[in-house]
Motif scaffolding. Structure first.
Motif, PDB file in Angstrom:
ATOM      1  N   GLY A 222      -8.431   6.670   1.118  1.00  0.00           N
ATOM      2  CA  GLY A 222      -7.336   5.803   2.113  1.00  0.00           C
ATOM      3  C   GLY A 222      -6.761   6.555   3.618  1.00  0.00           C
ATOM      4  O   GLY A 222      -5.983   6.397   4.111  1.00  0.00           O
TER       5      GLY A 222
ATOM      6  N   ASP B 111      -4.986  -2.055  -2.750  1.00  0.00           N
ATOM      7  CA  ASP B 111      -3.882  -2.225  -1.757  1.00  0.00           C
ATOM      8  C   ASP B 111      -4.044  -4.090  -1.513  1.00  0.00           C
ATOM      9  O   ASP B 111      -1.852  -4.171  -0.666  1.00  0.00           O
TER      10      ASP B 111
ATOM     11  N   HIS C 234      -2.904   3.181   3.907  1.00  0.00           N
ATOM     12  CA  HIS C 234      -3.313   2.707   3.046  1.00  0.00           C
ATOM     13  C   HIS C 234      -4.354   3.597   1.480  1.00  0.00           C
ATOM     14  O   HIS C 234      -3.177   4.870   2.158  1.00  0.00           O
ATOM     15  N   SER C 235      -3.487   3.147   0.251  1.00  0.00           N
ATOM     16  CA  SER C 235      -3.719   4.109  -0.654  1.00  0.00           C
ATOM     17  C   SER C 235      -4.485   4.205  -1.385  1.00  0.00           C
ATOM     18  O   SER C 235      -5.073   5.534  -1.668  1.00  0.00           O
TER      19      SER C 235
ATOM     20  N   ALA D 259       1.582  -1.374   0.043  1.00  0.00           N
ATOM     21  CA  ALA D 259      -0.327  -0.286   0.293  1.00  0.00           C
ATOM     22  C   ALA D 259       1.030   1.084  -0.477  1.00  0.00           C
ATOM     23  O   ALA D 259       2.020   0.878  -0.979  1.00  0.00           O
TER      24      ALA D 259
ATOM     25  N   ASP E 221       0.564   5.114  -3.111  1.00  0.00           N
ATOM     26  CA  ASP E 221       0.686   3.766  -3.826  1.00  0.00           C
ATOM     27  C   ASP E 221       2.501   3.571  -3.481  1.00  0.00           C
ATOM     28  O   ASP E 221       2.479   4.178  -4.673  1.00  0.00           O
TER      29      ASP E 221
ATOM     30  N   GLY F  92      -7.583  -2.653   2.919  1.00  0.00           N
ATOM     31  CA  GLY F  92      -7.835  -1.718   1.794  1.00  0.00           C
ATOM     32  C   GLY F  92      -8.460  -2.696   0.474  1.00  0.00           C
ATOM     33  O   GLY F  92      -8.056  -3.998   0.514  1.00  0.00           O
TER      34      GLY F  92
END
Length: 1303
Positions: A540, A585, A562-563, A41, A63, A582
């Motif tokens: 995210g 991700d 988290h992306s 992520a 990310d 996520g």
């Protein structure tokens, strides 16, 4: 009120399950400490296999997709995706940022590589040209850049045996680069007949100009120089994704699931086929391989990390697993044990141990899984599938209990009732089905009230009701088990819910930000015991709110990592942890919950150091009961300094005009006049919206700014010198530590910072290109080599400069909220503080970026607005002044204590060798000891304390203090009212300079036979100024209303003043006492004039389009001039006192007979022949040439003719003062132009003997006095005049010290 404040507990990231194997290669390495570094992520992970512990790097905002390890194997570089992606170089031991590299790539950073000695880093972008960029990463400086290739580049590497050589490869190409100076030049590899032209996925460089590369078909291509010399066919049976060079040789990994080891000459040593091992499976694909000694690390496409010991190569050890392809949506926690269950589109369901941080069970299903639930006794696990079916498994051994398919669309939510009797299953076709658990999951009810897909559902504690949310954001209630909808609010009122995972409802009103979409928040989970609520959203972000969260705009703490979208979030059964997952991700994050009482012991969770604040800007975990902003500060935050037309726009506007005028023939234009003017003195100081902008120079002069002028004032001689390189309002000023240079920042579309010498008043450096709209704060470093500046764009961008070279060192977004001050650390040139609305931030430089940490307040106070800041006696001590009158004392980023210093805001503070001095809105200057323990002395700024040598009068006692500085045994004080005072340490106060206060200044009149003038302003004061050498304000009177015009009677004894409420008064010109006043109009009085000679009549023009004529002796109105279609702007009498010339806002030039006011029609040719007592008109043939090319954009606001009728001075909306030869017939007369005012010049007047010109700046509130230098007075300098560029002759002159267009 408390419900709107952020919770005082905290989450700390404890573990991340997963590894990014998809779409990435070569992203897994051993560090020097034998830890393993990789990413998942938006988080860089450092995993210690010995201690089974993870550390996290969280400096990215999206990310991460690329990673490189420094040759010394401690530092790591990671690159991310995003619109403005950046590279972070960080320490794998401390997980702190060392350097940020930014502002070059777009879309993302595909690959990274360090050179042999680790000094340089190469990066490849994901933009259309796949740009290759070489960095001096420590300085954050780009050394070279070149377009990489038209197609994707998959790998890049430095040649470790030849300096300045690189190799890159990608889709159907390989390129060999050489770096010479700052030029990167590529040569394409020649495939020739030795091998097919194909995509090259990875490469490694060896001795003797050899390069080995892995191809898409599984062959290894060997290059010498740029030529392909041989191939090793069938090294792998499919694409080779990864190649790693080490001391022993090379390791390759491919899509066929094999690892091959090769010696240094690329002869095969061994093969390890992971698919054939115990942990192997069909389709295993290797994305990353790292060989160190007898250990090999392998990363796979399906998010696993294996560790292989070479002599036990058939027993790989699985050290990390995660979900792979598709999205991850399903999450449930075990009701009694520390276990979490996840299910994903990869069709696998996995059970994780939250204590051991390990996967303990896994089962593959037939269909993608979208939701999960565990029943109350922890025996059954229900899974909702994408195809509309659901399956129930036994948790113990993952065997199937039942599989039911009653629906065709995805099951998005299911939950067991608290009594364990029922399972509610929510489907995307907007229904909820109820199944009886004991009856082998027989359907016993159905809820059909929704019109959209079901997103969330919760049971009541007594299992009698279910509430649901749907895709329309609607909330429905049903009676169980039948499923009948409940419409009565009364029935639902007292229901206690067993869980709260719904995103809509009264209890969670506060979680929705403004302007959010109904599906932005994917998941919530309420923790009734801790009274906190956790949410997961599409951006995210995991957020922590108080629960219940009733009021809109609630404050929160936010956590990044988290992306993309966070799809689900749950508390563990005992509320020790929060689990978040996520979507794209594929990762599972485990956060440790740290309740309030433990926070005090864990100060190490002070603000997470990252480029993105963990305490968000929209929610500085501040309490909402922060006091309302002080009125002065409120006013200031609303200033935007935006202009419709900036001076920078002029060349372009002129070009556009020329295009239009191509065919028009232009008449012979009048020459510019021989006279010129020179700025002599400025009355005014910018205090109303600026702070700490007043200093002593090395030679004991005083430097400050007003309008667009930097002023150096000599208090012994009462003279001023000027820096005039700016072309718009100066907003800030800082002095170099040696007190010989000054930095000033201005307003502009691309605003500049000028560094200039106070002796020569010449510019040393001009910095621009990184700010927008304006620069509001500047500060020099202690060694004077660096300068920090802050812009007034929406992000209040901070830039750190090497000002002598004109080079930007670092840039970072400062804050969404206004920043008032920037201060550089005197001991550490890489550190600085910014402070402003509800925040103080501590920054340190990291390469091309800055890393900010919010000041950590803890329980000592509230998040206050900070108006000023200074560093103390050590590098970690800092002090800031708040809007409520406190001084905050900081150690590092922690608030240590607060001291009450002033009533109302502390606007300015200055550090001394042994102590501090502060100034506040309360008009008090306070001297403190070096730890703010004791206030040693206070000085009140009072009229009674004014010393006899003062150059003016204090308007009020205790004016708000905006700037403070010490030197030469005195304290220098600048006030909001535009006064500069010098306070002697023994008490007396000398007023040195003053100007009008806030509000526009329009009214100006010069005396008929003395060198004095009168001004009247919207600040409700009438003032008399001495223009002779004493340069001071002689008298001042407060008015009941602001005024826009004034005029002396011909004998100089009376002064008429027009006010903004439609009244006017006549005052004694010496005492300013009222003689008489009238109120006949409702709108602003815009001009007022005595008739020439004895001054028998006075003409009074107003914005309601009339001119009233009064007989002065009888004090009666004797005539009214009617017929104007718009407001009146200027009036002039003829010499006989029988005729009035009038200008209006509709650009009419009208004539009226006096005193009756009958309208007259006079042919324009005749106007010139009439003898006018004064000429302030801007219309008519005589002054046609004063209107600039861009006349439709800007107005000429004022004009004044010398008494010898030779030179016409004008002022305009762009702040220019111009001199024209009179009459100025024909369009676009030539002129001399002077720049000192910042915005519109509202009025200009020559003195009685034409020796001086006095000009007023409307919004800059300054009164400027210029000396008139007759023709032949001084040698000509070759300069250009603005409008002369229409024809070839460059005449007219623009005094180079006044406005050098080259600046």
């Amino acid at each position: 009120m408390a419900a709107r404040s952020a919770p005082s507990c905290h989450l700390r990231l404890e573990w991340v399950y997963g590894y990014r194997g998809h779409q990435c290669r070569n992203n897994l390495y051993y560090t020097a400490a034998k830890e393993i570094v990789y990413f998942v992520a938006g988080v860089g992970v450092v995993y210690s296999p010995r201690e089974h512990r993870q550390k996290f790097y969280r400096g990215h905002s999206d990310d991460i997709i690329s990673l490189a390890l420094h040759p010394e194997r401690v530092l790591v570089a990671t690159g991310q995706v995003g619109k403005e992606p950046y590279i972070c170089v960080w320490d794998s031991y401390t997980v702190q940022t060392i350097s940020v590299l930014k502002d070059v790539h777009t879309h993302g950073i595909a690959c990274l590589a360090f050179d042999l000695d680790g000094q340089r880093l190469v990066s490849v972008g994901l933009d259309s040209k796949n740009a290759v960029c070489v960095w001096d990463w420590k300085r954050g400086k780009m050394l070279s850049m070149a377009p990489g290739h038209t197609d994707r580049i998959f790998d890049i590497s430095w040649d470790l045996y030849q300096p300045n050589k690189l190799v890159s490869c990608g889709v159907k190409h390989i390129k060999f680069w050489s770096l010479c100076g700052n030029a990167l030049t590529p040569k394409r590899g020649v495939f020739g007949r030795t091998g097919d032209l194909q995509t090259i996925l990875c490469l490694a460089c060896a001795r003797d100009e050899l390069t080995y590369s892995g191809a898409l078909n599984g062959d290894i291509y060997v290059w010498k120089g740029i030529n392909l010399i041989r191939t090793i066919p069938g090294a792998h049976t499919a694409g080779i994704f990864s190649m790693n060079a080490c001391e022993e040789g090379f390791a390759t990994g491919g899509r066929d699931g094999c690892i091959r080891l090769w010696d240094l000459t690329f002869k095969p040593i061994t093969v390890i086929d992971l698919r054939e091992t115990d942990q192997g499976y069909k389709g295993l694909s290797v994305r990353s391989v790292c060989w160190r000694g007898d250990h090999i690390l392998v990363g796979t496409q399906d998010s696993e990390i294996f560790e292989i010991v070479v002599h036990e190569r058939n027993k790989p050890f699985l050290i990390m697993q995660g979900h792979c392809e598709g999205e991850l949506w399903a999450l449930a926690v075990h009701p009694t044990k520390p276990l979490a269950v996840t299910g994903s589109d990869d069709r696998s369901v996995r059970i994780w141990s939250l204590v051991d941080h390990a996967l303990i069970a896994r089962c593959n299903m037939e269909e993608p899984i979208r939701c999960a639930a565990v029943n109350v006794d922890g025996i059954h696990l229900a899974l909702g599938m994408k195809d509309g079916s659901f399956t129930v498994l036994r948790v113990r051994d993952m065997t199937e209990v039942v599989h039911i398919k009653d629906r065709k669309e995805a099951i998005h939510e299911l939950k067991y009732s608290p009594d364990g009797a029922y399972l509610a299953v929510g489907c995307n076709d907007s229904s909820v089905d109820i199944y009886g658990v004991a009856q082998r999951y027989k359907k016993v009810g159905e809820c059909i009230g929704s019109l959209s897909f079901i997103t969330h559902l919760d049971w009541s504690s007594d299992s009698r009701y279910v509430q649901t949310n749907d895709g329309n954001g609607k909330r429905h209630f049903y009676r169980m088990p039948g499923g009948k909808e409940v419409s009565s609010k009364e029935e639902i009122k007292g229901v206690h819910w067993a869980s709260w995972t719904c995103v809509s409802g009264l209890e969670v009103n506060g979680i929705w930000p403004k302007y959010s979409n109904i599906n932005d928040i994917n998941s919530v989970d309420g923790n009734c015991i801790g009274q906190v609520l956790v949410t997961a959203d599409d951006y995210g972000i995991v957020k922590l709110f108080r629960y219940p969260c009733l009021r809109k705009g609630a404050k929160f703490k936010k956590y990044i990592g988290h992306s993309a979208h966070v799809t689900n979030v749950r508390w563990s059964h005992d509320c020790q942890w929060v689990i978040s997952i996520g979507g794209a991700d594929h990762s599972v994050f485990q956060w440790k919950f740290i309740p309030e009482r433990k926070l005090k012991d864990t100060l190490h969770i002070a603000p997470q150091e990252s480029l993105v604040d963990s305490n968000s800007d929209d929610s500085d975990s501040d309490l909402s009961d922060v006091p309302e902003l002080d009125s002065e500060i409120e006013q200031e935050t609303q200033l935007t300094y935006r202009r419709q037309v900036y001076k920078e726009d002029l060349p372009q506007l002129k070009e556009q005009w020329k295009e239009k005028q191509k065919n028009a023939t232009s008449k012979r234009r009048e020459r510019a006049p021989g006279n010129s003017i020179r700025l002599h003195f400025v009355h005014g100081y910018r205090g109303y919206d600026c702070r700490s902008n007043l200093f002593y120079t090395q030679t004991g002069e005083i430097v400050y700014h007003v309008a667009a002028v930097g002023v150096i004032y000599n208090r012994q001689q009462n003279t001023q010198r000027f820096y005039m390189g700016h072309d718009d309002d100066i907003l800030c000023l800082a002095i170099h530590p040696l007190k010989d240079y000054v930095a000033t920042g201005q307003v502009g579309r691309d605003p500049s910072v000028h560094i200039w010498d106070t002796e020569t008043v010449k510019p040393l450096s001009v910095l621009k290109g990184y700010h927008q709209y304006g620069v509001c704060a500047v500060d020099f470093s202690a060694d004077g080599k660096r300068l920090a500046s802050v812009g007034i764009d929406d992000n209040h961008t901070i830039v750190l400069w090497d000002w002598k070279k004109g080079e930007k060192l670092s840039v970072e977004r400062g804050s969404k909220d206004k920043i008032f001050v920037v201060k550089m650390n005197p001991y550490m040139p890489d550190k600085l503080i910014t402070a402003g609305i509800k925040h103080v931030k501590f920054w340190r430089r990291a390469g091309g970026g800055l890393i900010g940490r919010k000041g950590y307040i803890g329980t000592l106070g509230k998040n206050e607005t900070m108006m000023c800041a200074v560093y103390g006696w050590t590098e970690e001590m800092a002090f800031s002044g708040t809007a409520t009158g406190d001084v905050c004392i900081w150690r590092d980023v922690f608030l240590v204590k607060t001291v009450k210093a002033h009533d109302g805001p502390v606007f300015s503070m200055h550090a001394l060798e042994k102590g501090f001095v502060t100034g506040g809105k309360d008009g008090i200057v306070a001297l403190w000891d070096d730890s703010f323990e004791r206030c040693l002395k206070t000085y009140a700024i009072k009229r009674a304390a004014l010393a006899p040598g003062s150059k003016g009068l204090l308007l009020e006692d205790n004016p708000s203090i905006r700037a403070i500085s010490l030197g030469y045994g005195h304290i220098l004080v600048g006030t909001k009212n535009g006064e500069i005072l010098e306070v002697d340490k023994s008490g007396p106060i000398t007023l040195l300079v003053q100007g009008h206060m806030e509000g526009e200044v329009w009214g100006l009149a010069t005396h008929p036979y003395l060198p004095i003038c009168a001004t009247v302003s919207d600040d409700k004061t009438l003032r008399i100024w001495d223009l002779s050498p004493s340069h001071c304000m002689l008298a001042v009177r407060k008015l009941k209303k602001g005024g826009r015009c004034c005029c002396f009677s011909p004998d100089g004894k009376a002064l008429a003043v027009g006010l903004n409420d439609g009244s006017f008064l006549m005052a004694n010109a010496d005492t300013l006492e009222d003689l008489v006043s009238f109120h006949h109009r409702k709108d602003i009085i815009s001009d007022i004039r005595f008739s020439p000679g004895s001054g028998k009549y006075v003409a009074v023009a107003s914005h309601d389009s009339f001119i009233d004529i009064y007989n002065v002796m009888s004090s009666k109105r004797v005539g009214v001039c009617k017929g104007a279609t718009s407001y009146i702007t200027h009036i002039d009498w003829d010499v006989r006192g029988k005729l009035l010339q009038v200008n209006t806002g509709a650009k009419e030039q009208l004539f009226f007979e006096a005193p009756r006011g009958k309208k007259q029609t006079i042919p324009s040719v005749e106007v010139e022949k009439i003898g006018w007592a004064s000429w302030t008109s801007v219309l008519g043939l005589c002054c046609e040439g004063i209107w600039p090319i861009i006349g439709e954009v800007t107005d000429v606001t004022a004009s004044c003719l010398t008494s010898d009728k030779m030179v016409l001075a004008t002022g305009d909306d762009l702040g220019f003062v111009k001199l024209f030869r009179y009459p100025t017939k024909g369009e676009f007369g030539k002129f001399k132009r002077y720049m000192a005012h910042s915005t519109h010049v509202t009025n200009v007047r020559w003195t009685y003997d034409d020796s001086m010109l006095v000009t007023l700046g409307g919004a800059d509130m300054s009164l400027m006095v210029w000396t008139n230098e007759m023709e032949g007075y001084r040698e000509k300098r070759p300069c250009d005049s603005e409008e002369s560029d229409i024809d070839s002759e460059e005449d007219g002159e623009n005094n180079s010290y006044l406005l050098d267009d080259r600046l």
